[in-house]
Design a protein around this motif. Sequence first.
Motif, PDB file in Angstrom:
ATOM      1  N   ASP A  10       0.861  -1.189   0.000  1.00  0.00           N
ATOM      2  CA  ASP A  10       0.000   0.000   0.000  1.00  0.00           C
ATOM      3  C   ASP A  10       0.896   1.237   0.000  1.00  0.00           C
ATOM      4  O   ASP A  10       2.128   1.126   0.042  1.00  0.00           O
ATOM      5  CB  ASP A  10      -0.963  -0.013   1.187  1.00  0.00           C
ATOM      6  CG  ASP A  10      -0.263  -0.138   2.537  1.00  0.00           C
ATOM      7  OD1 ASP A  10       0.927   0.245   2.660  1.00  0.00           O
ATOM      8  OD2 ASP A  10      -0.897  -0.608   3.498  1.00  0.00           O
ATOM      9  N   ASP A  11       0.283   2.414  -0.044  1.00  0.00           N
ATOM     10  CA  ASP A  11       1.055   3.654  -0.102  1.00  0.00           C
ATOM     11  C   ASP A  11       1.926   3.851   1.135  1.00  0.00           C
ATOM     12  O   ASP A  11       3.059   4.328   1.039  1.00  0.00           O
ATOM     13  CB  ASP A  11       0.133   4.865  -0.274  1.00  0.00           C
ATOM     14  CG  ASP A  11      -0.381   5.018  -1.691  1.00  0.00           C
ATOM     15  OD1 ASP A  11       0.073   4.267  -2.589  1.00  0.00           O
ATOM     16  OD2 ASP A  11      -1.237   5.897  -1.910  1.00  0.00           O
ATOM     17  N   ARG A  12       1.429   3.489   2.306  1.00  0.00           N
ATOM     18  CA  ARG A  12       2.216   3.660   3.528  1.00  0.00           C
ATOM     19  C   ARG A  12       3.485   2.828   3.465  1.00  0.00           C
ATOM     20  O   ARG A  12       4.574   3.314   3.763  1.00  0.00           O
ATOM     21  CB  ARG A  12       1.409   3.279   4.763  1.00  0.00           C
ATOM     22  CG  ARG A  12       2.204   3.542   6.037  1.00  0.00           C
ATOM     23  CD  ARG A  12       1.624   2.888   7.290  1.00  0.00           C
ATOM     24  NE  ARG A  12       2.443   3.229   8.426  1.00  0.00           N
ATOM     25  CZ  ARG A  12       3.624   2.691   8.691  1.00  0.00           C
ATOM     26  NH1 ARG A  12       4.135   1.775   7.900  1.00  0.00           N
ATOM     27  NH2 ARG A  12       4.317   3.062   9.749  1.00  0.00           N
ATOM     28  N   GLU A  13       3.353   1.562   3.088  1.00  0.00           N
ATOM     29  CA  GLU A  13       4.523   0.679   3.013  1.00  0.00           C
ATOM     30  C   GLU A  13       5.490   1.155   1.927  1.00  0.00           C
ATOM     31  O   GLU A  13       6.708   1.130   2.117  1.00  0.00           O
ATOM     32  CB  GLU A  13       4.083  -0.761   2.754  1.00  0.00           C
ATOM     33  CG  GLU A  13       5.227  -1.753   2.809  1.00  0.00           C
ATOM     34  CD  GLU A  13       4.782  -3.193   2.628  1.00  0.00           C
ATOM     35  OE1 GLU A  13       5.635  -4.011   2.250  1.00  0.00           O
ATOM     36  OE2 GLU A  13       3.596  -3.505   2.851  1.00  0.00           O
ATOM     37  N   THR A  14       4.951   1.605   0.800  1.00  0.00           N
ATOM     38  CA  THR A  14       5.812   2.118  -0.271  1.00  0.00           C
ATOM     39  C   THR A  14       6.559   3.356   0.193  1.00  0.00           C
ATOM     40  O   THR A  14       7.770   3.480  -0.018  1.00  0.00           O
ATOM     41  CB  THR A  14       4.980   2.428  -1.534  1.00  0.00           C
ATOM     42  OG1 THR A  14       4.335   1.218  -1.968  1.00  0.00           O
ATOM     43  CG2 THR A  14       5.848   2.972  -2.660  1.00  0.00           C
ATOM     44  N   ALA A  15       5.866   4.287   0.848  1.00  0.00           N
ATOM     45  CA  ALA A  15       6.517   5.502   1.353  1.00  0.00           C
ATOM     46  C   ALA A  15       7.595   5.150   2.378  1.00  0.00           C
ATOM     47  O   ALA A  15       8.699   5.700   2.339  1.00  0.00           O
ATOM     48  CB  ALA A  15       5.483   6.448   1.952  1.00  0.00           C
ATOM     49  N   LEU A  16       7.298   4.244   3.285  1.00  0.00           N
ATOM     50  CA  LEU A  16       8.286   3.820   4.277  1.00  0.00           C
ATOM     51  C   LEU A  16       9.506   3.210   3.591  1.00  0.00           C
ATOM     52  O   LEU A  16      10.647   3.504   3.952  1.00  0.00           O
ATOM     53  CB  LEU A  16       7.676   2.834   5.270  1.00  0.00           C
ATOM     54  CG  LEU A  16       8.646   2.277   6.328  1.00  0.00           C
ATOM     55  CD1 LEU A  16       9.274   3.388   7.164  1.00  0.00           C
ATOM     56  CD2 LEU A  16       7.919   1.269   7.219  1.00  0.00           C
ATOM     57  N   ASN A  17       9.281   2.381   2.593  1.00  0.00           N
ATOM     58  CA  ASN A  17      10.395   1.767   1.852  1.00  0.00           C
ATOM     59  C   ASN A  17      11.245   2.834   1.162  1.00  0.00           C
ATOM     60  O   ASN A  17      12.475   2.742   1.136  1.00  0.00           O
ATOM     61  CB  ASN A  17       9.879   0.761   0.830  1.00  0.00           C
ATOM     62  CG  ASN A  17       9.281  -0.466   1.465  1.00  0.00           C
ATOM     63  OD1 ASN A  17       9.469  -0.734   2.657  1.00  0.00           O
ATOM     64  ND2 ASN A  17       8.522  -1.228   0.690  1.00  0.00           N
TER      65      ASN A  17
END
Length: 179
Positions: A49-56
Amino acid sequence: IRRQDAHVTIKSTDTDESVSGAGSMWDSPYHNELYRLAYDLLDELRGDDDRETALNIFTWVHSYVSYETVMGTITFEEAAYNALTKHSGDCYGFYACCKVLLDCAGIPNMTVLRDPITYNGHYWNLVKIDGEWYHCDSTKFMNHQSLYFELTDDEIMDSRHQFNGSMLPVRADGTPEYA
C-alpha cells in the motif's frame, strides 16, 4: 505519472512579443535519466500500500544516501540525481530524491522548508498517508540517526523542523498553524 510533451506559448500583456518553449524542467540534462532510474528503483521499493511504499522509499534514501554538504546552487533534479546515483547529498538532496520517488509512486507529497530560516534552510517532505498529512524526513543527522517517518507536528518538533503551518494543509493531529 508519466511525462507528456507540451508546447507552451506565453504572451505578455504589455507587448505583442511571445515566448515559446518546453519549460526548463523538461530541458534539464538530468530529467529523463533521473525518472528512468526512479521508476526502476521503485519496482524494488513498492509495497502492498502507499504507507509501506513511502516507508520503503524513506528507508532506502536514509540508508543509501550519505550526508555531504553541497557548495553552491544546484537544481532540484540535479540534487535528486546525485542522491540516486552518487548516494550523497545534503538535506535538499535527501528531500528531492524522496520527492521524485514518491511522485513516481503516485503518493501525494509536498515540500516543507524550515521557517524561519536560520543560518541555513532545511527541507523535508509532507506526505499524505491514509488520508492524513505527515512529516517525513530521510536526512541523516549526526546526533540523530533515526528516521523521521509519519510524524505529527508535535512528534517532529525540534530545532531543525520549525515551519509555518499556515502554508500547509492541516496535518495529522495538527492544526493549521504551528505553535
